[in-house]
Design an enzyme around this catalytic site. Structure first.
Site, short mmCIF file in Angstrom:
data_model
loop_
_atom_site.label_atom_id
_atom_site.label_comp_id
_atom_site.label_asym_id
_atom_site.label_seq_id
_atom_site.Cartn_x
_atom_site.Cartn_y
_atom_site.Cartn_z
N GLY A 285 21.62 63.66 51.99
CA GLY A 285 20.78 62.34 52.74
C GLY A 285 19.31 62.90 52.89
O GLY A 285 18.41 62.80 52.46
N ARG B 239 20.52 53.22 45.95
CA ARG B 239 21.93 53.03 46.14
C ARG B 239 22.01 51.90 45.28
O ARG B 239 23.16 51.65 44.99
CB ARG B 239 22.42 53.24 47.57
CG ARG B 239 22.41 55.08 48.02
CD ARG B 239 23.15 54.85 49.16
NE ARG B 239 23.60 56.16 49.35
CZ ARG B 239 24.30 56.84 50.41
NH1 ARG B 239 24.23 55.84 51.39
NH2 ARG B 239 24.52 57.97 50.45
N LYS C 132 23.66 71.25 59.69
CA LYS C 132 24.97 71.11 60.16
C LYS C 132 25.73 72.19 59.82
O LYS C 132 26.58 72.27 58.95
CB LYS C 132 25.26 70.03 59.59
CG LYS C 132 24.68 68.75 59.91
CD LYS C 132 25.31 67.36 59.29
CE LYS C 132 24.24 66.71 58.56
NZ LYS C 132 24.90 65.78 57.79
N GLY D 105 27.88 64.02 51.82
CA GLY D 105 29.29 64.34 52.45
C GLY D 105 30.00 64.62 51.12
O GLY D 105 30.87 65.29 51.02
P1 ADP Z 1 21.57 67.18 54.22
O1 ADP Z 1 21.51 65.79 54.81
O2 ADP Z 1 20.44 67.31 52.85
O3 ADP Z 1 22.71 67.46 53.97
P2 ADP Z 1 21.44 68.44 56.72
O4 ADP Z 1 21.62 67.03 57.40
O5 ADP Z 1 22.49 69.55 56.96
O6 ADP Z 1 20.80 68.26 55.27
O7 ADP Z 1 20.18 69.17 57.63
C1 ADP Z 1 18.83 68.54 57.27
C2 ADP Z 1 18.00 69.02 58.59
O8 ADP Z 1 18.03 70.25 58.74
C3 ADP Z 1 16.71 68.52 58.47
O9 ADP Z 1 16.36 67.50 59.65
C4 ADP Z 1 15.97 69.68 58.73
O10 ADP Z 1 14.54 69.48 59.59
C5 ADP Z 1 16.81 70.57 59.39
N1 ADP Z 1 16.31 72.05 59.10
C6 ADP Z 1 16.52 72.79 58.01
N2 ADP Z 1 15.91 73.88 58.12
C7 ADP Z 1 15.71 74.10 59.56
C8 ADP Z 1 15.26 75.12 60.32
N3 ADP Z 1 14.79 76.32 59.80
N4 ADP Z 1 15.12 75.24 61.59
C9 ADP Z 1 15.23 73.89 62.25
N5 ADP Z 1 15.65 72.64 61.35
C10 ADP Z 1 16.08 72.78 60.14
MG MG Z 2 21.50 65.08 56.74
#
Ligand code: ADP
Ligand code: MG
Length: 397
Positions: free
Chosen positions: A355, A41, A202, A378
């Site tokens: 993230g 960043r 999420k 986000g």
């Molecule tokens: P990002 O930050 O890229 O937007 P999120 O915060 O929504 O992504 O999600 C990331 C988290 O989701 C990671 O900690 C990952 O371990 C978890 N995750 C992804 N797929 C699964 C799954 N099938 N079961 C449990 N946790 C998962």
């Molecule tokens: Mg995340």
């Protein structure tokens, strides 16, 4: 000029010999010893910083770091000051501990053109998050021009993002411009077929985005905890898999909307399964035959094959969210597979952000095969969903 937004950038107007308030996002991840784990960043903002400095402007840099409750020395921006100093050897970079104090005011008043000042973490002041007008005015009074290069917080209604620009001539920095142009091109005239891949945990946060993506994408590959929630809404027993409850109705709405829009939602057929997500012993299993003592924590090989074909044929790819519990290497392969499939597609325009998604790919080879890696998680998702962001509205002429 950022097309479609009526926003001037720092290359549209000569900005010279001014004191500039520059909002950046130096919300870097820190190691336990407070050194910086990943400074992307900061490096992504250097072109803007250097351009403004070359034109003999004085820079007052503003950022937040983490989510402090009041003053918290663990979340001081001083590691960012040190790192920026390394990138700007011809300048002295210094922290302004409290810009509202007498000492801080003195320091700011005495700034010379070879000094770059960074205000301490804006979220040490509760007024920042509350978007307090008097606080915004106090910030604005420090400079003559406002430049925003903080795409990753452009979805926040915070004082330094949406209110300071009310009081000063305002421009977009080069990183903000690059983000809006890259993600905007996917929204404006994307080449079909468009494939969106959404994973992660999420689910409730991401459902509005999924709804919107059914209107944009031709194929929606849904993975991670979100996919489990979809499969459960279809009546499948998801065992010990990560599922968010009480979303059945919203999920069905998305499925119905996708049908109307001729968008195919491609859910995983099989998974990498185990008794819990920390397990090291795993088996592959079909998701319609999951027993209650097992959970699926990654996509399986049949799903990889199907998704791989869809990705290979895409001309536009949007990806956010790991599709497995990648913190455990036993469940990281699906996300890796996705990454390599996207980088292998030599013709698509690809946008990747989030993230955890960036953590999953940041140290890998072929990163340059991704057309645009967004610094916003986000912010990127909300921009795709709504087509604009509060921070962009605030920059309009
Ligand atoms: P990002 O930050 O890229 O937007 P999120 O915060 O929504 O992504 O999600 C990331 C988290 O989701 C990671 O900690 C990952 O371990 C978890 N995750 C992804 N797929 C699964 C799954 N099938 N079961 C449990 N946790 C998962
Ligand atoms: Mg995340």
């Amino acid at each position: 000029m950022i097309e479609g937004f009526d926003i001037l950038t720092i290359t549209d107007t000569p900005i010279e010999d001014k004191t500039i308030l520059l909002r950046v996002d130096f919300d870097v991840s820190l190691n336990p010893d407070h050194t910086i784990a990943n400074d992307v960043r900061i490096t992504q903002t250097l072109p803007t910083i250097k351009l403004l400095l070359e034109k003999h402007n004085k820079l007052i840099i503003m950022s937040h770091l983490g989510r402090p409750e009041g003053r918290d020395t663990n979340l001081s921006l001083s590691p960012a000051v040190k790192r920026l100093q390394e990138y700007l050897p011809d300048y002295q970079v210094a922290l302004v501990d409290d810009f509202l104090s007498d000492a801080g005011k003195e320091q700011l008043k005495a700034q010379t053109p070879t000094q770059v000042l960074m205000l301490e973490n804006l979220r040490f002041y509760p007024e920042e998050k509350k978007n307090d007008e008097a606080f915004a005015k106090a910030l604005a009074s420090l400079g003559e021009v406002y430049v925003d290069d903080a795409f990753a917080v452009a979805h926040r209604n915070e004082a330094s993002v949406v209110s300071v620009p009310k009081f000063l001539p305002h421009y977009a920095g080069l990183l903000l411009e690059k983000e809006i142009k890259a993600i905007g091109s996917v929204l404006r005239d994307p080449k079909k077929p468009i494939v969106a891949i959404i994973g992660g945990a999420k689910t409730s946060d991401k459902l509005p985005l999924l709804y919107r993506l059914t209107e944009i994408a031709d194929h929606l590959l849904v993975g991670g905890g979100i996919a489990n929630t979809f499969l459960k809404a279809e009546g499948k027993n998801m065992g010990k898999s990560l599922v968010e409850d009480n979303l059945d109705e919203e999920v069905r709405k998305i499925i119905a909307h996708a049908k109307e829009k001729n968008t195919t939602i491609v859910l995983p057929k099989d998974g990498i399964c185990a008794s819990d997500k920390e397990a090291t012993e795993t088996t592959e299993c079909m998701l319609d035959q999951l027993t209650s003592d097992l959970g699926a924590f990654d996509i399986g090989s049949e799903t990889q094959a199907i998704w791989g074909n869809v990705i290979a044929e895409a001309n536009t790819i949007i990806w956010n969210g790991p599709v497995g519990y990648m913190e455990n290497p036993a469940f990281a392969r699906g996300t890796e597979f996705l990454y390599y499939s996207i980088t292998q597609n030599g013709h698509a325009f690809s946008v990747v952000g989030g993230g955890d998604t960036l953590n999953a790919i940041s140290k890998r080879e072929y990163l340059d095969k991704i057309s645009h890696i967004s610094t916003g998680g986000g912010a990127m998702l909300e921009f795709i969903e709504k087509g604009t962001l509060p921070g962009l509205e605030a920059l309009k002429r």
